[in-house]
Design a protein around this motif. Structure first.
Motif, PDB file in Angstrom:
ATOM      1  N   ARG A 191      -2.509   5.408  11.444  1.00 27.70           N
ATOM      2  CA  ARG A 191      -3.040   5.916  11.334  1.00 27.70           C
ATOM      3  C   ARG A 191      -4.520   5.402  10.297  1.00 27.70           C
ATOM      4  NH1 ARG A 191      -2.513  11.611  12.440  1.00 27.70           N
ATOM      5  NH2 ARG A 191      -5.223  12.639  11.936  1.00 27.70           N
ATOM      6  N   TYR A 192      -3.956   4.730   9.538  1.00 24.90           N
ATOM      7  CA  TYR A 192      -5.507   4.393   9.031  1.00 24.90           C
ATOM      8  C   TYR A 192      -6.450   3.558  10.008  1.00 24.90           C
ATOM      9  CZ  TYR A 192      -4.909   6.483   4.212  1.00 24.90           C
ATOM     10  OH  TYR A 192      -4.789   7.191   3.074  1.00 24.90           O
ATOM     11  N   LEU A 193      -5.343   2.900  10.898  1.00 26.67           N
ATOM     12  CA  LEU A 193      -6.133   1.292  11.422  1.00 26.67           C
ATOM     13  C   LEU A 193      -6.663   1.617  12.843  1.00 26.67           C
ATOM     14  CD1 LEU A 193      -3.367  -0.747  10.719  1.00 26.67           C
ATOM     15  CD2 LEU A 193      -5.989  -1.032   9.901  1.00 26.67           C
ATOM     16  N   ASN A 194      -6.416   3.363  12.515  1.00 27.23           N
ATOM     17  CA  ASN A 194      -5.699   4.118  14.667  1.00 27.23           C
ATOM     18  C   ASN A 194      -5.820   2.933  15.432  1.00 27.23           C
ATOM     19  OD1 ASN A 194      -7.409   5.832  15.691  1.00 27.23           O
ATOM     20  ND2 ASN A 194      -9.382   4.194  16.478  1.00 27.23           N
ATOM     21  N   VAL A 195      -4.623   3.605  15.146  1.00 25.46           N
ATOM     22  CA  VAL A 195      -3.529   2.051  16.006  1.00 25.46           C
ATOM     23  C   VAL A 195      -1.716   3.173  16.820  1.00 25.46           C
ATOM     24  CG1 VAL A 195      -4.311  -0.068  15.951  1.00 25.46           C
ATOM     25  CG2 VAL A 195      -2.469   0.554  15.059  1.00 25.46           C
ATOM     26  N   SER A 196      -1.516   3.008  17.112  1.00 29.97           N
ATOM     27  CA  SER A 196      -0.166   3.233  17.333  1.00 29.97           C
ATOM     28  C   SER A 196       0.788   2.983  16.210  1.00 29.97           C
ATOM     29  CB  SER A 196       0.776   3.460  19.311  1.00 29.97           C
ATOM     30  OG  SER A 196       0.835   2.304  19.003  1.00 29.97           O
ATOM     31  N   HIS A 197       2.036   4.163  16.186  1.00 35.92           N
ATOM     32  CA  HIS A 197       3.435   3.273  15.183  1.00 35.92           C
ATOM     33  C   HIS A 197       3.617   2.726  15.980  1.00 35.92           C
ATOM     34  CE1 HIS A 197       7.164   3.511  14.374  1.00 35.92           C
ATOM     35  NE2 HIS A 197       7.104   4.147  14.064  1.00 35.92           N
ATOM     36  N   ASN A 198       3.294   1.909  17.324  1.00 35.71           N
ATOM     37  CA  ASN A 198       4.263   1.794  17.973  1.00 35.71           C
ATOM     38  C   ASN A 198       3.429   0.068  18.277  1.00 35.71           C
ATOM     39  OD1 ASN A 198       6.451   2.709  19.011  1.00 35.71           O
ATOM     40  ND2 ASN A 198       5.343   3.171  20.868  1.00 35.71           N
ATOM     41  N   GLN A 199       2.616  -0.151  18.206  1.00 37.71           N
ATOM     42  CA  GLN A 199       1.613  -1.185  17.442  1.00 37.71           C
ATOM     43  C   GLN A 199       2.127  -1.802  16.294  1.00 37.71           C
ATOM     44  OE1 GLN A 199      -1.117  -2.042  20.263  1.00 37.71           O
ATOM     45  NE2 GLN A 199      -1.343  -4.042  18.837  1.00 37.71           N
ATOM     46  N   VAL A 200       1.644  -0.921  15.572  1.00 41.50           N
ATOM     47  CA  VAL A 200       1.751  -2.024  14.180  1.00 41.50           C
ATOM     48  C   VAL A 200       3.530  -2.561  14.344  1.00 41.50           C
ATOM     49  CG1 VAL A 200       2.451  -1.298  11.494  1.00 41.50           C
ATOM     50  CG2 VAL A 200       0.428  -0.330  12.819  1.00 41.50           C
ATOM     51  N   SER A 201       4.338  -1.443  14.449  1.00 43.70           N
ATOM     52  CA  SER A 201       5.833  -1.619  14.585  1.00 43.70           C
ATOM     53  C   SER A 201       6.173  -3.106  15.590  1.00 43.70           C
ATOM     54  CB  SER A 201       7.051  -0.976  15.445  1.00 43.70           C
ATOM     55  OG  SER A 201       8.086  -1.233  15.422  1.00 43.70           O
ATOM     56  N   GLU A 245       1.252  -1.474   0.368  1.00 44.16           N
ATOM     57  CA  GLU A 245      -0.587   0.626   0.190  1.00 44.16           C
ATOM     58  C   GLU A 245       0.869   1.357   0.271  1.00 44.16           C
ATOM     59  OE1 GLU A 245      -3.222   0.270  -0.318  1.00 44.16           O
ATOM     60  OE2 GLU A 245      -3.851  -2.130  -0.768  1.00 44.16           O
ATOM     61  N   ASN A 246       2.112   1.289   0.299  1.00 41.15           N
ATOM     62  CA  ASN A 246       3.060   2.257   0.176  1.00 41.15           C
ATOM     63  C   ASN A 246       3.367   3.246   1.111  1.00 41.15           C
ATOM     64  OD1 ASN A 246       4.259   1.105  -2.749  1.00 41.15           O
ATOM     65  ND2 ASN A 246       2.396   2.565  -3.580  1.00 41.15           N
ATOM     66  N   ALA A 247       2.563   2.634   2.083  1.00 43.47           N
ATOM     67  CA  ALA A 247       2.479   3.248   3.407  1.00 43.47           C
ATOM     68  C   ALA A 247       3.599   3.154   4.522  1.00 43.47           C
ATOM     69  CB  ALA A 247       1.240   3.104   4.061  1.00 43.47           C
ATOM     70  N   SER A 248       3.996   4.404   4.840  1.00 42.03           N
ATOM     71  CA  SER A 248       4.940   4.413   6.018  1.00 42.03           C
ATOM     72  C   SER A 248       4.227   3.555   7.344  1.00 42.03           C
ATOM     73  CB  SER A 248       5.363   5.698   6.427  1.00 42.03           C
ATOM     74  OG  SER A 248       4.685   6.809   6.803  1.00 42.03           O
ATOM     75  N   ILE A 249       5.248   3.284   8.251  1.00 42.53           N
ATOM     76  CA  ILE A 249       3.882   2.495   9.415  1.00 42.53           C
ATOM     77  C   ILE A 249       3.780   3.458  10.451  1.00 42.53           C
ATOM     78  CG2 ILE A 249       4.875   1.461  12.382  1.00 42.53           C
ATOM     79  CD1 ILE A 249       7.082   0.393  10.555  1.00 42.53           C
ATOM     80  N   ALA A 250       3.952   4.835   9.384  1.00 38.37           N
ATOM     81  CA  ALA A 250       2.650   5.615  10.939  1.00 38.37           C
ATOM     82  C   ALA A 250       1.443   6.688  10.578  1.00 38.37           C
ATOM     83  CB  ALA A 250       3.949   7.289  10.651  1.00 38.37           C
ATOM     84  N   VAL A 251       1.602   6.108   8.818  1.00 35.22           N
ATOM     85  CA  VAL A 251       0.492   6.747   8.014  1.00 35.22           C
ATOM     86  C   VAL A 251      -0.415   4.754   7.978  1.00 35.22           C
ATOM     87  CG1 VAL A 251      -0.663   6.726   5.257  1.00 35.22           C
ATOM     88  CG2 VAL A 251       1.252   8.346   6.653  1.00 35.22           C
ATOM     89  N   PHE A 252      -0.056   3.800   8.688  1.00 38.24           N
ATOM     90  CA  PHE A 252      -0.270   2.275   8.513  1.00 38.24           C
ATOM     91  C   PHE A 252      -1.236   2.761   9.326  1.00 38.24           C
ATOM     92  CE2 PHE A 252      -0.858  -2.812   8.194  1.00 38.24           C
ATOM     93  CZ  PHE A 252      -1.584  -1.800   6.835  1.00 38.24           C
ATOM     94  N   LYS A 283      -8.930  -5.899  -0.308  1.00 40.69           N
ATOM     95  CA  LYS A 283      -9.846  -4.734  -1.225  1.00 40.69           C
ATOM     96  C   LYS A 283      -8.747  -3.510  -0.878  1.00 40.69           C
ATOM     97  CE  LYS A 283     -14.345  -5.804  -0.843  1.00 40.69           C
ATOM     98  NZ  LYS A 283     -15.882  -5.259  -1.426  1.00 40.69           N
ATOM     99  N   GLY A 284      -7.576  -2.802  -0.345  1.00 37.81           N
ATOM    100  CA  GLY A 284      -6.459  -1.649  -0.289  1.00 37.81           C
ATOM    101  C   GLY A 284      -7.611  -0.919   0.393  1.00 37.81           C
ATOM    102  N   LEU A 285      -5.639   0.265   1.058  1.00 39.03           N
ATOM    103  CA  LEU A 285      -6.068   0.537   2.111  1.00 39.03           C
ATOM    104  C   LEU A 285      -7.381   2.237   2.440  1.00 39.03           C
ATOM    105  CD1 LEU A 285      -4.608   1.017   4.624  1.00 39.03           C
ATOM    106  CD2 LEU A 285      -2.755   2.656   3.811  1.00 39.03           C
ATOM    107  N   GLN A 286      -7.707   1.928   1.063  1.00 37.96           N
ATOM    108  CA  GLN A 286      -9.017   2.845   0.546  1.00 37.96           C
ATOM    109  C   GLN A 286      -9.729   2.262   0.878  1.00 37.96           C
ATOM    110  OE1 GLN A 286      -8.292   6.326  -0.307  1.00 37.96           O
ATOM    111  NE2 GLN A 286      -6.134   5.709  -0.210  1.00 37.96           N
ATOM    112  N   ALA A 287     -10.146   0.873   1.256  1.00 36.77           N
ATOM    113  CA  ALA A 287     -11.238   0.567   1.539  1.00 36.77           C
ATOM    114  C   ALA A 287     -11.739   1.270   3.452  1.00 36.77           C
ATOM    115  CB  ALA A 287     -11.262  -0.922   1.792  1.00 36.77           C
ATOM    116  N   ILE A 288     -10.605   1.598   4.140  1.00 36.78           N
ATOM    117  CA  ILE A 288     -10.755   1.983   5.413  1.00 36.78           C
ATOM    118  C   ILE A 288     -10.225   3.825   5.744  1.00 36.78           C
ATOM    119  CG2 ILE A 288     -10.168  -0.891   6.009  1.00 36.78           C
ATOM    120  CD1 ILE A 288      -7.739   0.694   6.758  1.00 36.78           C
ATOM    121  N   ALA A 289     -10.263   4.241   4.495  1.00 38.06           N
ATOM    122  CA  ALA A 289      -9.864   5.990   4.076  1.00 38.06           C
ATOM    123  C   ALA A 289     -11.310   6.199   4.476  1.00 38.06           C
ATOM    124  CB  ALA A 289      -9.473   6.009   2.811  1.00 38.06           C
TER     125      ALA A 289
END
Length: 107
Positions: free
Chosen positions: A68-78, A59-66, A101-107
């Motif tokens: 944010r889309y998931l409404n979790v912390s950067h540390n959580q994704v890490s 999805e070409n997303a940084s950890i921080a952007v990803f 469906k891609g990141l846009q499905a939850i945007a």
């Protein structure tokens, strides 16, 4: 029919709407409706740390952007990507949706 539900297909969505109507008029029980829901809704699957990272990179997303889309912390994704923790519940459902469906499905 609720717009937030994710179905296997449009056909399942239409059938589910009909079953919901039958439930509302008392033609089928709540238990039957619950069992039917289980067959129509998109199942979620467990994802490995590598799967999560590959999904984010796809999805070409940084950890921080990803995050944010998931409404979790950067540390959580890490933590998910390093295998320290596993996503569960709503986060796992969202990740499954993004995978399909891609990141846009939850945007």
């Amino acid at each position: 029919m609720s717009e937030s539900l994710q179905y296997f297909s449009e056909a399942f969505a239409a059938i589910h709407e009909s079953m919901e109507a039958l439930h509302q008029i008392g033609a089928i029980t709540k238990q039957t409706m619950d069992e039917f829901d289980q067959t129509c809704l998109t199942p979620f699957e467990s994802l490995s740390p590598q799967d999560i990272r590959a999904l984010r990179e796809r999805e070409n997303a940084s950890i921080a952007v990803f995050a944010r889309y998931l409404n979790v912390s950067h540390n959580q994704v890490s933590d998910w990507e390093s295998g320290v923790k596993k996503p569960g519940g709503a986060a796992l459902r969202l990740l499954t949706l993004v995978k399909k469906k891609g990141l846009q499905a939850i945007a």
